[in-house]
Design an enzyme around this catalytic site. Structure first.
Site, PDB file in Angstrom:
ATOM      1  N   CYS A 169       0.844  -1.202   0.000  1.00  0.00           N
ATOM      2  CA  CYS A 169       0.000   0.000   0.000  1.00  0.00           C
ATOM      3  C   CYS A 169       0.877   1.249   0.000  1.00  0.00           C
ATOM      4  CB  CYS A 169      -0.922  -0.032   1.226  1.00  0.00           C
ATOM      5  SG  CYS A 169      -2.107   1.319   1.300  1.00  0.00           S
ATOM      6  N   CYS A 170       1.921   1.256   0.841  1.00  0.00           N
ATOM      7  CA  CYS A 170       2.846   2.403   0.868  1.00  0.00           C
ATOM      8  C   CYS A 170       3.529   2.584  -0.487  1.00  0.00           C
ATOM      9  CB  CYS A 170       3.910   2.214   1.949  1.00  0.00           C
ATOM     10  SG  CYS A 170       3.348   2.493   3.645  1.00  0.00           S
TER      11      CYS A 170
ATOM     12  N   CYS B 136      -0.967   8.627   7.081  1.00  0.00           N
ATOM     13  CA  CYS B 136      -2.306   8.311   6.595  1.00  0.00           C
ATOM     14  C   CYS B 136      -3.223   7.964   7.784  1.00  0.00           C
ATOM     15  CB  CYS B 136      -2.249   7.118   5.662  1.00  0.00           C
ATOM     16  SG  CYS B 136      -1.241   7.384   4.201  1.00  0.00           S
TER      17      CYS B 136
ATOM     18  N   CYS C 243      -3.302   4.478   9.426  1.00  0.00           N
ATOM     19  CA  CYS C 243      -2.032   4.014  10.000  1.00  0.00           C
ATOM     20  C   CYS C 243      -1.467   4.975  11.042  1.00  0.00           C
ATOM     21  CB  CYS C 243      -1.017   3.794   8.882  1.00  0.00           C
ATOM     22  SG  CYS C 243      -1.540   2.542   7.699  1.00  0.00           S
TER      23      CYS C 243
ATOM     24  N   CYS D 102       8.008   3.663   5.980  1.00  0.00           N
ATOM     25  CA  CYS D 102       7.163   3.373   4.834  1.00  0.00           C
ATOM     26  C   CYS D 102       7.975   3.167   3.565  1.00  0.00           C
ATOM     27  CB  CYS D 102       6.145   4.484   4.623  1.00  0.00           C
ATOM     28  SG  CYS D 102       6.908   6.084   4.379  1.00  0.00           S
TER      29      CYS D 102
HETATM   30  S1  SF4 Z   1       0.728   4.625   5.641  1.00  0.00           S
HETATM   31 FE1  SF4 Z   1      -0.954   3.089   5.605  1.00  0.00          FE
HETATM   32  S2  SF4 Z   1      -2.597   3.921   4.295  1.00  0.00           S
HETATM   33 FE2  SF4 Z   1      -0.714   5.145   3.967  1.00  0.00          FE
HETATM   34  S3  SF4 Z   1       0.206   4.276   2.186  1.00  0.00           S
HETATM   35 FE3  SF4 Z   1       1.165   3.240   3.943  1.00  0.00          FE
HETATM   36  S4  SF4 Z   1      -0.114   1.424   4.399  1.00  0.00           S
HETATM   37 FE4  SF4 Z   1      -1.256   2.739   2.981  1.00  0.00          FE
END
Ligand code: SF4
Length: 252
Positions: A123-124, A205, A208, A233
């Site tokens: 996701c990151c 985010c 998170c 991240c």
């Molecule tokens: S911090 Fe969380 S929501 Fe944001 S990009 Fe990374 S995994 Fe995804």
């Protein structure tokens, strides 16, 4: 519960003026060394607001860019407009590729980041790393708000280093304390994210990031379900640990 971050944290400590002068000198020098090719990659957190204020106050030719991951808190998104209004400087906004997000969510669900570290990093990779790569594509230097005090993982942050692509990465607040950051914000009336008043020292985010409790570490509210060692991240990997964006986050 609301507090006032300035009242809680701002404190002038020995050596602050020297640290401030050093940070300005670093920014000025980097701006001169990388004309039209340097950007502040702002997370919109307190440290980055200090840096944005320094850039504006000293009229340094450094662009501002941020990652709009699509899952930021409303307060964080609103800060972009507040920066542009206060400093009359545009903020470049980099968003993930919509098709990538749609495909990832369809395949792994909205809450995939909680299921495994690989999915969280996936996701990151698509919401942060790929947009960051576009922000930095034509740049030879970038500025971050990283500080040594933020976590054990960041204890050795240098004022200037090379990223995995050989760009200069400047961390002008590397030696600043949390008290320094808020002292600067207080003295200069710097706009900041109101979530800092709700015990969110480190902002990311919404899924998170959570508030921290008294006695918890600075970054305890980031990816709190993971081990300490995993809590980055991928934006700040060392060259030796770096992997191309396309290799990170195997999920398609
Ligand atoms: S911090 Fe969380 S929501 Fe944001 S990009 Fe990374 S995994 Fe995804």
């Amino acid at each position: 519960m609301n507090s006032n971050a300035v009242a809680l944290y701002a404190r002038e400590t020995v050596g602050f003026e020297a640290r401030l002068a050093h940070a300005v000198a670093l920014l000025r020098s980097a701006a001169a060394d990388h004309p039209d090719r340097i950007v502040q990659a702002t997370s919109l957190g307190a440290e980055d607001m200090v840096i944005t204020d320094l850039i504006a106050r000293h009229r340094l030719p450094i662009a501002l860019g941020t990652l709009q991951t699509g899952v930021l808190h409303d307060e964080t998104v609103a800060l972009i407009g507040r920066i542009e209004a206060r400093y009359a400087m545009p903020v470049e906004i980099y968003e993930p590729v919509n098709e990538s997000v749609v495909r990832f969510v369809a395949q792994h669900g909205e809450r995939a980041m909680y299921d495994s570290i690989d999915l969280r990093k996936g996701c990151c990779a698509l919401r942060k790393l790929e947009p960051l790569s576009r922000m930095l594509a034509q740049r030879s230097a970038w500025v971050t708000g990283m500080r040594r005090e933020q976590s054990n993982n960041r204890g050795a942050v240098a004022f200037s280093e090379l990223d995995d692509q050989g760009r200069t990465k400047l961390n002008p607040l590397a030696d600043w304390s949390w008290a320094d950051v808020w002292h600067y914000i207080a003295v200069n009336d710097v706009p900041y994210n109101p979530l800092h008043d709700q015990f969110f020292p480190s902002l990311g985010c919404a899924p998170c990031t959570r508030a921290i409790a008294v006695g918890e570490d600075f970054r305890a509210g980031r990816w709190w379900w993971e081990d300490e060692a995993a809590k980055e991240c991928g934006l700040h990997v060392k060259p030796s640990k770096a992997a191309p964006v396309s290799m990170i986050g195997a999920p398609a």
